[in-house]
Write a protein that holds these residues in place. Structure first.
Motif, PDB file in Angstrom:
ATOM      1  N   ARG A  43      -6.425   5.288  -3.051  1.00 32.79           N
ATOM      2  CA  ARG A  43      -6.056   6.162  -2.176  1.00 32.79           C
ATOM      3  C   ARG A  43      -6.345   7.596  -2.790  1.00 32.79           C
ATOM      4  O   ARG A  43      -5.598   8.365  -3.594  1.00 32.79           O
ATOM      5  N   THR A  99       0.734  -1.333  -0.069  1.00 38.28           N
ATOM      6  CA  THR A  99      -0.017   0.030  -0.068  1.00 38.28           C
ATOM      7  C   THR A  99       0.830   1.210  -0.032  1.00 38.28           C
ATOM      8  O   THR A  99       2.174   1.165   0.462  1.00 38.28           O
ATOM      9  N   ASN A 155      -9.713   5.507   1.584  1.00 42.31           N
ATOM     10  CA  ASN A 155      -9.425   4.468   0.816  1.00 42.31           C
ATOM     11  C   ASN A 155     -10.772   3.839   0.369  1.00 42.31           C
ATOM     12  O   ASN A 155     -11.896   3.757   0.982  1.00 42.31           O
TER      13      ASN A 155
END
Length: 627
Positions: free
Chosen positions: A448, A40, A432
């Motif tokens: 994101r 991530t 998110n």
């Protein structure tokens, strides 16, 4: 432009997510990934292992069972998670709440509240309206009151008022689609015993005279032939002093009720307020909305006949509802419309609610039932071509420019998905947006959306992401359910399913690959012998660094280990006394010769390890012209 010569350092201090470019990996910018799985991008644009998955700690309260519905949100000031399932021949309702001590504290477990005897065609919908938490099913509707779920009966409308015993009267409220019951009031003359009801009446269920309730079979008899109720003794004379509740054809009533119960979409709307509940999603182009009772109450148990909007003449089914500012957006597979509220003044001077339909887009809409999310103030919808964001101005008139496709960065993954299986969820706390593809690999696309102009995407994969049916945010944590179990994401967890029935954890394997970079000179051969990688020390930090080029795939794998001591996961394999979490720079000697295109690769592939990469610098020496 002058040709690159000599030696030059290329720096990446911001990771920008994945870019599944349709033009190939050579067009990617520095910081973009051609492949990115289970990493991530943090708020600071660093690269880190994705959160782990943990089963919710329901062992003492809830064993795995078919989940019929799930919901999370605020009721008054309480942050609730509600799960409805079916086990051992009855429905079960669970309420959990978020506290400072526990992420999911059990508030209530109640069995049989809905009266379900089978999970088939249960049609369970959970929503809030007018400050109440509703669970609506094919058998019963219950609301949460005083610490338990209690049955909420449909509102019985007063359809006729002020009738004489012979009939007549003034028409008042419309019939309620949720019930076949109707109310009618009479003004008794003091002598008549027969009170005539409409022809639709098939039986009498309640009788009230002068505010005193009587058992219908004891106070008189109902004549099916004459559709009349015959009192044993004539009621005293009065104005509107007799009220009779009668029932209608049960098959017709059941069909009308099913129109509402089978609606999967719920949205509060009434112009600038939320005093009406709109429902849709029963496979038709009809949108229904609640009315206000005679007492002025806003309730989800009164859907008057004719309180409906036929959305477009195409007949295609409504797939999404979402309130946006003062409008209600209605999505179909073949277009998008808006409903606006405008009071209408009748000829007699009375004012009623008016809802008007306007087309917005005749090309783009939403192709799956539900899962329309308002993300960062813009609705998002899904078609076979990708994910669209509706960047609507205040006009709400037809404009094809409203819909902007925002899924190009993950276009290849989206294109392989069966959109009928997609489940979405917006985590407004962490910014998110999740798209569960429910494919064989357990793929989740994560946007994101407050980073890199909203173009920052990550891809998660896990066996625990398969067959997801519900996804929601509870207490700032992503919670999702498959057919029988519930899970949550945990930021500090380095494995999946730590409390599995088999007693073992599933390791998270992560990989990041840059594009094939030519470093501004695709006509020159190049050499690289060093990569400087900046890493944040963590407990169990271990990152593998390797490369691919246009010449070969099998370069050496170099390992970076920057551990920081923590008792909770200390092991002798990576034992350290280091307690500092200050960033460290690591020189990786990775010799790569005579390449034109270079791809840098980071991996986390040891069970239980993690890693956070802050950036890297790549030393490139330019050589002779390519042959």
């Amino acid at each position: 432009m002058a040709a690159e010569t000599g030696t030059k350092m290329f720096t990446v201090d911001k990771f920008l997510g994945i870019n599944e470019s349709g033009d190939g990996d050579t067009e990617l910018k520095l910081g973009e990934a051609s492949r990115m799985v289970n990493f991530t991008v943090t708020d600071a644009y660093n690269l880190s292992l994705r959160p782990g998955i943990r089963r919710l700690d329901f062992a003492a309260e809830r064993s795995p069972a078919p989940i019929l519905g799930a919901w999370a949100g605020f009721l008054n000031t309480e942050d609730f998670l509600v799960i409805c399932d079916f086990a051992e021949g009855r429905d079960r309702l669970f309420i959990y709440r978020r506290t400072e001590q526990k992420a999911h504290e059990l508030v209530l477990r109640q069995e049989g509240a809905l009266g379900l005897t089978t999970a088939k065609n249960a049609m369970v919908n959970i929503f809030t309206f007018n400050g109440l938490l509703y669970v609506m099913s094919a058998k019963k509707t219950v609301v949460y009151e005083s610490g338990e779920f209690v049955e909420m009966l449909p509102y019985v409308p007063l359809v006729i008022a002020g009738a004489t015993p012979a009939g007549g009267g003034t028409t008042l409220e419309n019939i309620n689609l949720l019930t076949g019951l109707r109310r009618m009031t009479f003004s008794a003359d003091g002598t008549s015993t027969a009170f005539y009801l409409p022809e639709e009446a098939v039986r009498v269920t309640a009788v009230t005279v002068d505010n005193t309730a009587y058992i219908p079979d004891e106070a008189g008899t109902f004549s099916e032939e004459n559709h009349s109720y015959n009192f044993i003794a004539a009621p005293t004379k009065g104005v509107g002093n007799v009220e009779i509740v009668y029932d209608t054809d049960p098959s017709a009533a059941e069909a009308a009720k099913k129109q509402i119960l089978s609606c999967k979409l719920h949205e509060e709307y009434n112009g600038s307020t939320d005093t009406r509940l709109f429902v849709a999603g029963n496979g038709t182009n009809m949108c229904y909305y609640t009315g206000v009772t005679q007492e002025g109450e806003a309730t989800a148990m009164y859907f008057p006949a004719l309180n409906e909007v036929a959305v477009d003449m195409s007949g295609s089914a409504i797939t999404g509802l979402v309130r946006h500012y003062s409008k209600l957006l209605v999505f179909k597979s073949d277009g998008t419309h808006s409903i606006s509220y405008e009071p209408v003044t009748l000829t007699d001077g009375n004012t009623i609610a008016g809802f008007f339909l306007r087309p917005m887009n005749k090309e783009f809409g939403h192709e799956i039932l539900g899962h329309v999310q308002t993300v960062n103030n813009y609705p998002r919808t899904i078609t076979k071509d990708g994910l669209y964001e509706w960047r609507i101005t205040s006009s709400y008139y037809k404009d094809e420019r409203y819909a902007k496709r925002i899924s190009d960065m993950v276009g290849q993954s989206f294109g392989r998905a069966d959109i009928r299986k997609i489940v979405t969820c917006d985590d407004d706390f962490k910014k998110n947006y999740y798209v569960f593809l429910n494919d064989a690999d357990g793929t989740v696309l994560v946007n994101r959306y407050e980073m890199n102009k909203g173009d920052c995407w990550c891809i998660y994969k896990s066996a625990m992401f398969r067959n997801i049916r519900f996804a929601m945010i509870h207490g700032g944590t992503m919670v999702f359910c498959n057919e029988t179990e519930a899970f949550r994401l945990e930021d500090d967890l380095t494995y999946d399913d730590a409390e599995s029935p088999e007693g073992h954890a599933l390791p998270i394997v992560a990989e990041w690959e840059s594009g094939f970079q030519a470093f501004g000179a695709d006509f020159r051969r190049k050499y690289s012998s060093e990569v400087y990688v900046s890493v944040q020390p963590q407990a169990g930090s271990r990152i593998v660094v390797t490369a691919q080029t246009d010449k070969r795939d099998d370069y050496l794998e170099k390992v970076i280990e920057n551990h920081v001591f923590q008792w909770n996961n200390a092991t002798f394999t990576n034992w350290t006394f280091n307690t500092s979490d200050r960033p460290t720079i690591n020189r990786v000697r990775l010799k790569v010769k005579k390449f034109i295109y270079y791809k840098l690769i980071f991996r986390i592939n040891e069970p239980g390890t993690q890693g956070t990469i802050l950036g890297f610098d790549q030393k490139i020496r330019f050589a002779s012209m390519a042959k």
